[in-house]
Design an enzyme around this catalytic site. Structure first.
Site, short mmCIF file in Angstrom:
data_model
loop_
_atom_site.label_atom_id
_atom_site.label_comp_id
_atom_site.label_asym_id
_atom_site.label_seq_id
_atom_site.Cartn_x
_atom_site.Cartn_y
_atom_site.Cartn_z
N HIS A 57 32.18 27.83 14.64
CA HIS A 57 32.45 29.07 15.08
C HIS A 57 31.23 30.00 14.24
CE1 HIS A 57 36.94 29.03 16.14
NE2 HIS A 57 35.92 28.21 16.78
N GLU A 59 31.19 32.43 12.19
CA GLU A 59 31.09 32.57 10.48
C GLU A 59 30.76 31.31 9.86
OE1 GLU A 59 35.26 34.38 12.00
OE2 GLU A 59 33.69 33.05 12.93
N SER A 175 23.20 37.87 58.03
CA SER A 175 23.50 38.69 56.91
C SER A 175 22.26 38.41 55.74
CB SER A 175 24.80 38.17 55.91
OG SER A 175 24.79 37.02 55.77
N ARG A 191 26.95 35.25 37.72
CA ARG A 191 27.74 33.94 37.85
C ARG A 191 27.59 33.00 36.63
NH1 ARG A 191 25.57 31.12 43.57
NH2 ARG A 191 26.21 32.92 45.10
N THR A 203 33.89 32.03 54.28
CA THR A 203 32.57 32.04 53.65
C THR A 203 31.78 30.75 53.56
OG1 THR A 203 33.06 33.98 52.30
CG2 THR A 203 31.04 32.86 51.77
N ARG A 214 21.79 28.81 39.70
CA ARG A 214 20.52 28.19 39.91
C ARG A 214 19.52 28.34 38.96
NH1 ARG A 214 23.03 28.78 44.88
NH2 ARG A 214 22.00 30.76 45.38
#
Length: 362
Positions: A57, A59, A175, A191, A203, A214
């Site tokens: 961690h 610390e 699109s 992302r 989609t 990417r």
């Protein structure tokens, strides 16, 4: 805003700890992003941040850097030091052993296993503690971890790309591309910070997207999740391997998708749809802090109608497509303006030739 309980130097060192914590923006999942600065007699003697789950961690990194200079020093940490044995020993214990005499934490740990335990352990050992310095900034760094710990569901960030008149594609489906290169590159950062990326089968079938990170190497790929009520995802879809949530799985398509690398789960909701709230609970159990959504109007509308959108990042291109083009949200018609979903602007900036609006529910 200056907190009168803390000095100007305290603010300066905590700001640095927050800066360090942000280095783990893309890599710490499912753990929180945490930074630590150790200061003795006004001099920084150690710095560290949490890099990856299972590794030391923040610390511990800072204490290692400080060495013997940690004795009698102050530690500034962006999150309350842990008090339990997880994959690593408790940080509160490490700070005490190192001889730290004061600990300033930006916020309490929302993890029920810690929740004040770290501060209690330090206080009992005679360490001077302060909590709440630059808390808003610390919370903003870990919305997903806080959400998963306090609400048992991820923070849902919806990303859209549309024209000024709120359209996402022409009536014929064209699109690419509404927004420019700079905006598309910016999306890669969203992302990359996510633990999982969610889309709908519409989609997947229409665009066959990869839904991955990417532009830069973060040492991992977010979990890909597809809402597919009737299991129509192709077995050669670019999104695979992925977690596919359906309403009901017929044996044949299920076996074919599992053979192609998918994990299929049944989450039946109303009207033959997937139970989205149940999916969020499942994702939280898998350690998903931030869920990034890139989907079509049906899933966007369903999430919005269910009140499950925590943040909306809208990329807007300065063009108009007209009323026959596809819109952002498929929702039942409203009869009163008071029923409209309302948001407040948290941030507005220009990205290349487009606008990026960051919105939070009003």
């Amino acid at each position: 805003m200056h907190d009168a309980r803390f000095s100007t130097a305290d603010h300066m060192h905590m700001a640095r700890a927050l800066q360090l914590a942000a280095h783990g923006l893309f890599t710490t999942t499912p753990n929180p992003r945490v930074g630590c600065v150790i200061v003795r007699d006004g001099t920084v003697v150690g710095e560290g941040w949490h890099m990856r789950a299972g590794e030391p961690h923040a610390e511990v990194h800072a204490l290692t850097a400080a060495g013997a200079a940690a004795r009698g020093a102050t530690a500034y940490v962006t999150l309350e030091p842990c008090s339990h044995h997880g994959r690593t020993p408790p940080c509160a214990e490490a700070l005490i052993k190192a001889g730290i005499t004061r600990v300033v934490a930006a916020m309490r740990d929302p993890n029920p296993m810690v929740a004040g335990g770290g501060i209690d352990m330090l206080t009992l050992a005679g360490v001077d503690t302060g909590i709440g310095l630059m808390e808003a900034e610390a919370r903003a760094l870990n919305p997903g971890f806080i959400s998963r710990m306090s609400r048992q569901r991820p923070w849902v960030r919806l990303k859209t790309a549309s024209t000024l008149d709120g359209k996402t594609a022409l009536a014929n489906g064209q699109s690419q591309w509404i927004t420019g290169e700079a905006a598309r590159a910016d999306v890669q950062h969203l992302r990359a910070r996510a633990c999982a990326i969610l889309t709908g089968s519409g989609t997947v079938v229409a665009d066959d997207p990869r839904m991955n990170v990417r532009d830069f190497d973060i040492g991992r790929q977010p979990l890909r999740v597809v809402i597919d009520s009737t299991l129509r995802t192709q077995t050669d879809a670019a999104v695979l391997p992925a977690l596919i949530a359906c309403h009901h799985a017929e044996p044949a398509p299920r076996a074919a998708l599992e053979h192609a690398g998918a994990e299929v789960i049944e989450l039946p909701g109303a009207d033959g749809r997937v139970d989205l709230a149940a999916l969020l609970v499942q994702l939280a159990r898998r350690g998903v802090n931030e869920l990034h959504v890139e989907a079509g109007a049906a899933l966007n509308g369903a999430l919005l109608a269910a009140g499950l959108v925590d943040e909306w990042v809208a990329y807007v291109a300065p063009m108009a497509m007209g009323d026959t083009a596809h819109g952002l949200f498929a929702m039942p018609a409203l009869t009163a303006l008071v029923d409209a979903a309302r948001f407040r602007l948290a941030d507005v900036r220009q990205i290349g030739g487009d606008l990026r609006l960051t919105l939070l529910p009003a």
